[in-house]
Write a protein that holds these residues in place. Structure first.
Motif, PDB file in Angstrom:
ATOM      1  N   ALA A  12       0.834  -9.556  -0.862  1.00  0.00           N
ATOM      2  CA  ALA A  12       1.432  -8.537  -0.006  1.00  0.00           C
ATOM      3  C   ALA A  12       1.060  -7.121  -0.440  1.00  0.00           C
ATOM      4  O   ALA A  12       1.317  -6.170   0.297  1.00  0.00           O
ATOM      5  CB  ALA A  12       2.954  -8.691  -0.002  1.00  0.00           C
ATOM      6  N   LEU A  13       0.466  -6.978  -1.620  1.00  0.00           N
ATOM      7  CA  LEU A  13       0.092  -5.656  -2.110  1.00  0.00           C
ATOM      8  C   LEU A  13      -1.415  -5.446  -1.986  1.00  0.00           C
ATOM      9  O   LEU A  13      -2.181  -6.406  -2.081  1.00  0.00           O
ATOM     10  CB  LEU A  13       0.482  -5.499  -3.589  1.00  0.00           C
ATOM     11  N   PRO A  14      -1.839  -4.187  -1.798  1.00  0.00           N
ATOM     12  CA  PRO A  14      -3.288  -3.916  -1.864  1.00  0.00           C
ATOM     13  C   PRO A  14      -3.758  -4.014  -3.309  1.00  0.00           C
ATOM     14  O   PRO A  14      -2.954  -4.274  -4.201  1.00  0.00           O
ATOM     15  CB  PRO A  14      -3.392  -2.481  -1.335  1.00  0.00           C
TER      16      PRO A  14
ATOM     17  N   ARG B  52      -0.745   4.736  -3.715  1.00  0.00           N
ATOM     18  CA  ARG B  52       0.197   4.763  -2.602  1.00  0.00           C
ATOM     19  C   ARG B  52       1.641   4.800  -3.108  1.00  0.00           C
ATOM     20  O   ARG B  52       2.493   5.496  -2.586  1.00  0.00           O
ATOM     21  CB  ARG B  52      -0.026   3.519  -1.731  1.00  0.00           C
TER      22      ARG B  52
ATOM     23  N   ASP C 297      14.144  -0.551  -0.174  1.00  0.00           N
ATOM     24  CA  ASP C 297      14.012   0.040   1.158  1.00  0.00           C
ATOM     25  C   ASP C 297      14.106   1.560   1.082  1.00  0.00           C
ATOM     26  O   ASP C 297      14.950   2.179   1.725  1.00  0.00           O
ATOM     27  CB  ASP C 297      15.109  -0.521   2.079  1.00  0.00           C
TER      28      ASP C 297
ATOM     29  N   TRP D 211       5.836   3.739   2.038  1.00  0.00           N
ATOM     30  CA  TRP D 211       6.390   2.398   1.835  1.00  0.00           C
ATOM     31  C   TRP D 211       6.260   1.513   3.069  1.00  0.00           C
ATOM     32  O   TRP D 211       6.579   0.317   3.012  1.00  0.00           O
ATOM     33  CB  TRP D 211       7.861   2.483   1.418  1.00  0.00           C
ATOM     34  N   ALA D 212       5.801   2.090   4.169  1.00  0.00           N
ATOM     35  CA  ALA D 212       5.718   1.307   5.402  1.00  0.00           C
ATOM     36  C   ALA D 212       4.801   0.096   5.222  1.00  0.00           C
ATOM     37  O   ALA D 212       5.085  -0.990   5.722  1.00  0.00           O
ATOM     38  CB  ALA D 212       5.223   2.189   6.541  1.00  0.00           C
ATOM     39  N   ASP D 213       3.691   0.289   4.495  1.00  0.00           N
ATOM     40  CA  ASP D 213       2.791  -0.852   4.295  1.00  0.00           C
ATOM     41  C   ASP D 213       2.623  -1.166   2.811  1.00  0.00           C
ATOM     42  O   ASP D 213       1.603  -1.684   2.385  1.00  0.00           O
ATOM     43  CB  ASP D 213       1.436  -0.611   4.976  1.00  0.00           C
ATOM     44  N   LEU D 214       3.621  -0.819   2.016  1.00  0.00           N
ATOM     45  CA  LEU D 214       3.611  -1.163   0.588  1.00  0.00           C
ATOM     46  C   LEU D 214       5.013  -1.672   0.231  1.00  0.00           C
ATOM     47  O   LEU D 214       5.954  -0.886   0.140  1.00  0.00           O
ATOM     48  CB  LEU D 214       3.280   0.084  -0.258  1.00  0.00           C
ATOM     49  N   PRO D 215       5.161  -2.974   0.079  1.00  0.00           N
ATOM     50  CA  PRO D 215       6.504  -3.518  -0.209  1.00  0.00           C
ATOM     51  C   PRO D 215       7.045  -2.935  -1.523  1.00  0.00           C
ATOM     52  O   PRO D 215       6.490  -3.174  -2.594  1.00  0.00           O
ATOM     53  CB  PRO D 215       6.269  -5.025  -0.331  1.00  0.00           C
TER      54      PRO D 215
END
Lengths: 515, 222
Positions: free
Chosen positions: B109-111, B119, B155, B161-165
């Motif tokens: 789930a992470l780049p 990020r 959250d 944070w939109a695309d980084l959990p």
């Protein structure tokens, strides 16, 4: 490591890919039978005395550090656990737990209607268990309290450390039987034909960072010297990428990368022993042996929840064999609401490993983290090693992200099923009671899944399995697999002993066919 | 027995520090042991090099601004604000990222590690501005902790944070920082660890046993 290198243009009887628990015993067996054999190992040849520091960070080179992508709801960690590299593979850093599977572990389908039965019974493995234990020098209790009667261990058990004493105390109070565990670390000096004299374990506790004395029965001081003495060649820094094949589908050569460039070794047979991620990765990369569509499927990882606590006594958890005490009373618990079962083990731990788990499992930081860690010397753990069922939703695939070699990184999907969750809950409650009875404070649980199993399943039916019960690929007559990827079910036992036993059996079946 | 958590849920039970022993070793324990025959040559080489490594002042992977932010976050994570024996955790993290080496896996789930770090650091700053109106570096310790707590909770406000959990990123960052810290000889001295001095092994391995080369702890109450 070996004296009589073969030329790559020689057509050798067999190429063995990987020198860990699956490849090393098989290599020794084939060489002893007089076959010309070459082992290809992706990692380097290491000298434990010169190269191994007694330090967790410095030993990071023992692990398979090519990046794997961990997906699913319960992503499995790799690197420091679950994988290894170097002459000896993962046995360089395994904890040397030598637990036999019990007969019932091989017939989950018969007993519970789930998973798959193994295509042969326990009795087919038993003589090989005996042989492995005698060859690498297992220290253990005789008689052993659980399972069928067995040949006495060649060495008496290792001494119990603090964590083992605490587990013994807690289990005694709850009426749970315990025993010193069986470990492939020497309680007395030892030697066998083909291996050098090895000294007794001196309790440094660094099994997971590589044994610098030779006391631990890793492949580099046991099977591989035996193989080399019998004429096998072991080539380090040889990373297998592909194969050359004849029109009839047989493999004629193995292609691999070295610091000198690509090379190819001609051969009559190939044994893939690269572990349950790299073996299916190589097969998928080459579109090989996958008529069943099962390559990479049925990935399993043992339930391995740990429970930690801090005690009034000094434990100094870095000393002694990390897993000193065992109980198999939970192999088939009377009150189980799940199939299969688990075993209980005491655990010592090194400081960086423990700190990392506190960070990941409890998310302690700042003053709380520092204060908690100042109690490290009073810390002891207990964990389980439990069965895991094969599921369609757990598998290894090739991603579209490339590694430094330009090859796709593997993506591993893992989500525990209902059976694993129930087993974990059962074990969590029991271990918390044991630790409370032993006098622990600040008890906390760290759910985890350990070991990599089952991605090139063994079976009789070519439509639902990758290799036959002898380890031979259904689709490629001169390709064999010998590692944890062939396990049809995970077994409620640490895998190394069974991988080694199965490797010897695979070699013997191959030789019996008249290689 | 390793860091292989599988999405380990955070389940603190009880107070993490209540009633615990404190087994700090006296200052100088490491310096006194490292030259003795109790330490093997490769161990001595590795630990001496780690001790001697100067703190990184010019990052190789991160920008100077990112590196300052990482330092400020790590100082809170490891309670090293104003510590005169500060262990250079951000320098080690930057060096690792610059080397391109990985530790063998990452959450799908992470780049990749480098992109996630850049990020995530931007995210800390965005969260700080959303919660306080100021950047992370302009905040005092309590407000920094509040921002870190928001990221930890999973959250946090902030576009990064939109695309980084956030939970996964925070877990990886905390684990990397913690591993780097406790690999340092001085941090090991702080927890009463001398396991590197094992060239002759250990004979006293049972509860409440101590060998002569293991000092009496100087830490808090029994």
């Amino acid at each position: 490591m070996s004296r009589s290198p073969f030329a790559t243009s020689d057509e050798v009887d067999a190429v063995v890919v990987g020198t860990g628990a699956g490849g090393a015993p098989l290599l020794a067996r084939l060489a002893a039978a007089g076959l010309s054999v070459v082992a290809l190992e992706a990692g380097k040849a290491l000298d434990p005395v010169r190269d191994f520091a007694r330090d967790e960070e410095a030993q990071g080179f023992l692990f398979w550090n090519d990046e794997r992508l961990s997906a699913g709801e319960d992503p499995v960690a790799f690197g420091r656990n679950n994988s290894g590299t170097g002459i000896g593979g993962s046995t360089l850093h395994y904890t040397a737990y030598m637990v036999r599977a019990q007969p019932a572990d091989l017939r989950l389908k018969t007993d519970f209607g789930v998973a798959e039965d193994w295509p042969f019974p326990y009795e087919a493995l038993e003589p090989y268990y005996d042989e492995v234990e005698a060859t690498i020098g297992v220290s253990g209790p005789s008689p052993y309290p659980w399972g069928p009667a067995r040949t006495p261990y060649p060495l008496k058990p290792l001494p119990l450390n603090g964590a083992a004493q605490l587990m013994q105390r807690g289990c005694d109070k709850l009426g749970i039987r315990t025993s010193p565990a069986a470990n492939a670390a020497l309680s007395g000096s030892y030697a066998t034909d083909g291996t050098r004299f090895r000294p007794a374990c001196h309790n440094c506790g660094f099994c997971q960072a590589g044994c610098a004395t030779g006391a631990k029965g890793s492949a580099d001081v046991t099977w591989l010297p035996m193989a080399a003495a019998a004429g096998a060649e072991i080539r380090p820094e040889a990373y297998v990428t592909g194969f050359e094949r004849a029109p009839d589908g047989r493999i004629t050569a193995v292609v691999y990368r070295t610091p000198r460039g690509d090379e190819r070794q001609r051969c009559r047979n190939v044994f893939l022993c690269a572990g349950a991620i790299e073996t299916p990765r190589i097969l998928l990369l080459n579109g090989l042996a996958n008529g069943s569509g099962q390559v990479g499927r049925n990935f399993m990882a043992h339930t391995g929840i740990q429970v930690w606590g801090q005690f009034d006594e000094f434990v100094r958890p870095f000393k002694g064999i990390p897993g000193g005490l065992i109980s198999e009373d939970t192999h088939r618990p009377a009150d189980a609401d799940f199939a299969g079962g688990y075993l209980l083990q005491s655990i010592g731990v090194m400081p960086v490993t423990y700190a990392s788990q506190v960070a990941r499992g409890r998310r302690l930081w700042g003053k709380q983290l520092r204060a908690h860690m100042r109690g490290y010397n009073n810390t002891a753990g207990i964990n389980i090693l439990g069965d895991c069922l094969p599921y369609a939703h757990n598998f290894v695939e090739l991603s579209d992200e490339l590694d430094a070699r330009g090859l796709p990184k593997p993506r591993v999907h893992f989500t525990m099923g209902e059976n694993e969750r129930r087993m974990t809950d059962h074990a969590d409650k029991l271990m918390q009671r044991i630790w409370a009875a032993a006098g622990a404070r600040d008890i906390w649980s760290f759910p985890r899944n350990a070991h990599i199993i089952g991605t090139a399943r063994m079976g009789s039916d070519p439509d639902s399995s990758v290799v036959d019960p002898d380890g031979r690929a259904h689709d490629v007559p001169n390709l064999f697999v010998s590692d944890n990827s062939t396990f049809p079910s995970a077994l409620g036992a640490n895998p190394a002993l069974t991988i080694m036993a199965l490797a010897l059996r695979t070699a013997d079946r191959f030789l019996a066919r008249g290689a | 027995m390793d860091k292989d958590t599988s999405a380990a849920p955070s389940r603190p039970e009880g107070d993490a520090t209540a009633g615990l022993r404190d087994h700090r070793y006296p200052e100088g324990t490491f310096a006194g042991l490292i030259g003795t025959p109790f330490v093997t040559a490769p161990t001595r080489a590795a630990l001496t090099a780690r001790m001697a490594k100067p703190a990184v002042t010019e990052p190789r992977f991160l920008s100077p601004a990112e590196f300052a932010l990482l330092g400020a976050v790590c100082d809170r994570l490891l309670d090293q604000d104003g510590d005169d024996r500060r262990i250079d955790v951000p320098g080690a993290v930057d060096a690792r990222l610059a080397s391109g080496e990985t530790d063998g896996w990452r959450y799908d789930a992470l780049p990749d590690d480098g992109a996630a770090m850049k990020r995530g650091l931007a995210g800390f700053d965005e969260t700080a501005r959303a919660l306080t109106g100021r950047g992370f570096l302009d905040l005092g310790p309590d407000e920094r902790d509040r921002v870190i707590g928001a990221v930890e909770a999973g959250d946090p406000p902030g576009a990064a944070w939109a695309d980084l959990p956030a939970k996964r990123f925070f877990e990886d960052l905390l684990a990397a920082a913690t591993e780097s810290y406790y690999a340092h000889p001085l941090a090991q001295e702080e927890i009463g660890y001398a396991g590197y001095a094992d060239a002759r092994g250990w004979q006293k391995i049972e509860l409440d046993q101590r060998e002569p080369r293991e000092p009496e702890p100087v830490g808090g109450p029994r």
